[in-house]
Design a protein around this motif. Sequence first.
Motif, PDB file in Angstrom:
ATOM      1  N   LEU A  50      40.903  35.177  41.080  1.00  0.00           N
ATOM      2  CA  LEU A  50      41.260  36.443  41.734  1.00  0.00           C
ATOM      3  C   LEU A  50      40.549  37.548  40.983  1.00  0.00           C
ATOM      4  O   LEU A  50      40.833  37.799  39.805  1.00  0.00           O
ATOM      5  CB  LEU A  50      42.773  36.654  41.703  1.00  0.00           C
ATOM      6  N   TYR A  51      39.633  38.221  41.654  1.00  0.00           N
ATOM      7  CA  TYR A  51      38.798  39.239  40.992  1.00  0.00           C
ATOM      8  C   TYR A  51      38.662  40.446  41.896  1.00  0.00           C
ATOM      9  O   TYR A  51      38.437  40.314  43.106  1.00  0.00           O
ATOM     10  CB  TYR A  51      37.415  38.646  40.703  1.00  0.00           C
ATOM     11  N   GLU A  52      38.798  41.636  41.309  1.00  0.00           N
ATOM     12  CA  GLU A  52      38.632  42.864  42.074  1.00  0.00           C
ATOM     13  C   GLU A  52      37.954  43.906  41.198  1.00  0.00           C
ATOM     14  O   GLU A  52      38.357  44.133  40.053  1.00  0.00           O
ATOM     15  CB  GLU A  52      39.978  43.387  42.579  1.00  0.00           C
ATOM     16  N   ALA A  53      36.924  44.553  41.720  1.00  0.00           N
ATOM     17  CA  ALA A  53      36.194  45.581  40.985  1.00  0.00           C
ATOM     18  C   ALA A  53      35.466  46.474  41.972  1.00  0.00           C
ATOM     19  O   ALA A  53      34.871  45.991  42.929  1.00  0.00           O
ATOM     20  CB  ALA A  53      35.190  44.946  40.015  1.00  0.00           C
ATOM     21  N   GLY A  54      35.512  47.779  41.723  1.00  0.00           N
ATOM     22  CA  GLY A  54      34.779  48.710  42.560  1.00  0.00           C
ATOM     23  C   GLY A  54      35.116  48.626  44.028  1.00  0.00           C
ATOM     24  O   GLY A  54      34.258  48.833  44.886  1.00  0.00           O
ATOM     25  N   THR A 136      35.716  40.637  50.448  1.00  0.00           N
ATOM     26  CA  THR A 136      35.388  41.828  51.226  1.00  0.00           C
ATOM     27  C   THR A 136      33.928  42.228  51.047  1.00  0.00           C
ATOM     28  O   THR A 136      33.507  43.272  51.537  1.00  0.00           O
ATOM     29  CB  THR A 136      36.275  43.004  50.784  1.00  0.00           C
ATOM     30  N   ILE A 137      33.151  41.410  50.337  1.00  0.00           N
ATOM     31  CA  ILE A 137      31.738  41.718  50.104  1.00  0.00           C
ATOM     32  C   ILE A 137      30.982  41.727  51.436  1.00  0.00           C
ATOM     33  O   ILE A 137      31.123  40.829  52.256  1.00  0.00           O
ATOM     34  CB  ILE A 137      31.094  40.671  49.166  1.00  0.00           C
ATOM     35  N   ARG A 138      30.175  42.748  51.636  1.00  0.00           N
ATOM     36  CA  ARG A 138      29.333  42.906  52.818  1.00  0.00           C
ATOM     37  C   ARG A 138      30.137  42.966  54.120  1.00  0.00           C
ATOM     38  O   ARG A 138      29.665  42.522  55.163  1.00  0.00           O
ATOM     39  CB  ARG A 138      28.286  41.786  52.900  1.00  0.00           C
ATOM     40  N   PRO A 350      36.523  48.250  31.203  1.00  0.00           N
ATOM     41  CA  PRO A 350      36.434  47.149  32.173  1.00  0.00           C
ATOM     42  C   PRO A 350      37.238  47.451  33.414  1.00  0.00           C
ATOM     43  O   PRO A 350      38.204  48.213  33.371  1.00  0.00           O
ATOM     44  CB  PRO A 350      37.027  45.953  31.394  1.00  0.00           C
ATOM     45  N   ASP A 351      36.805  46.864  34.539  1.00  0.00           N
ATOM     46  CA  ASP A 351      37.557  47.009  35.776  1.00  0.00           C
ATOM     47  C   ASP A 351      38.900  46.308  35.638  1.00  0.00           C
ATOM     48  O   ASP A 351      39.034  45.305  34.952  1.00  0.00           O
ATOM     49  CB  ASP A 351      36.799  46.401  36.957  1.00  0.00           C
ATOM     50  N   ALA A 352      39.875  46.830  36.345  1.00  0.00           N
ATOM     51  CA  ALA A 352      41.197  46.216  36.300  1.00  0.00           C
ATOM     52  C   ALA A 352      41.203  44.967  37.147  1.00  0.00           C
ATOM     53  O   ALA A 352      40.709  44.953  38.262  1.00  0.00           O
ATOM     54  CB  ALA A 352      42.243  47.199  36.810  1.00  0.00           C
ATOM     55  N   VAL A 353      41.778  43.898  36.617  1.00  0.00           N
ATOM     56  CA  VAL A 353      41.897  42.654  37.371  1.00  0.00           C
ATOM     57  C   VAL A 353      43.084  41.893  36.809  1.00  0.00           C
ATOM     58  O   VAL A 353      43.356  41.985  35.604  1.00  0.00           O
ATOM     59  CB  VAL A 353      40.605  41.806  37.250  1.00  0.00           C
TER      60      VAL A 353
END
Length: 389
Positions: A50-54, A136-138, A350-353
């Motif tokens: 599970l990864y989320e950034a930007g 949600t990429i692209r 770092p991005d929150a994840v």
Amino acid sequence: MSRRLITPSERNKLDPFVVATGDASPRDQRDLMERPFFSLGKAKRTTPILYEAGGTRVEVYAVPEHGMATIWDADVLIWAASQIVEAENLGFKTSRFLRFTPYQLLMAIGRQTGARDYKLLKGALARLQSTVIRTTIRQNEHWRRHQFSWINEWEECTTRDGGVEGMEFVLPDWFYRGVIDRSLVLTIDPAYFRLTGGIERWLYRVARKHAGRQKQGWLFDIPHLHEKSGSLAKVADFAFDIRRIVLRQPLPGYRLRSERDGRRELLRILPARLSTGPVDGAVETLGTSGVTAIGTSGVALSGFRECRGQLTLWPETTIPGFNLESNQESNSSLLLGDVENISNRRQLKPDAVPAINTSDTSFRKSGFTADNTSELPRLSFGPKPGGAK
């Protein structure tokens, strides 16, 4: 020739892209290089990524029967992307439906071609098909999430005596669109296939995507790098593994350097003797300045790196020649939090994840043997060449 019967499928609607040769410069898809999509260990993993950034989210799920697709399984996707780009460069029509011989694929990614290797290939295809990705990429404003597997379906064609004569698989539309868009593809060093550790392989792809050909390279905060990896290891254990990789310097075309900014540990990736060529034009580069380096002491070889000798696994004669395309190229647009200019380095966060506290299990041997079989029949392109693209 006998075939395993399959219910009506996408292949009935697609023209097959028949792979004529394994000779293609290896190419990787940028999205797969930048974000965590694969398990870095060979032990079966069922814990999701599970990864989320930007504002971008990646979720990867595995079934207990097969486990999550590994970064070694991703070699199949690298090979497919390489063949599609090469064929389109030559003016051939391609599609998501690939028809090929296992011999072509195994030789192109530096594997042996014994009976055990064909069995391992089928295991990789099973994991690629059973692993589910949501991202949600692209995606445009009307489609916020896309769900797919790395391979929609696959089939092997066998002779009456059980010999494997050929294979077919269908790639997902999300991956195929990311390959035919040249701005989303990068060439990689053929020596990548000789990297034996999962973290090493993942780190090379990160280096190729972010550091590219920039003279000053790229700077990562270790906790942020840990999040990008999708590793199940604790941050401290992950940092320890990174330091050992820095000591060995195994990445083709890149140098690694551990640095400190106060109490924060950083990793700088610098290009060195790159043998890869570009796919697209250059983008704006980012300059960074040096910071105080720190030393690390030598330690014994650990479980995060496979111990088997490289030359017996990947003979030099099986690795394709280096790509020498001449255009200048760096890396694509940056994700927020990937790196900061060193003048603002104290602000790098770092991005929150969501944190994952489970420890990685040690890697298992790949099981590739030195057994060889005679070369299987090769296929030829069906479609006639069209106009060059």
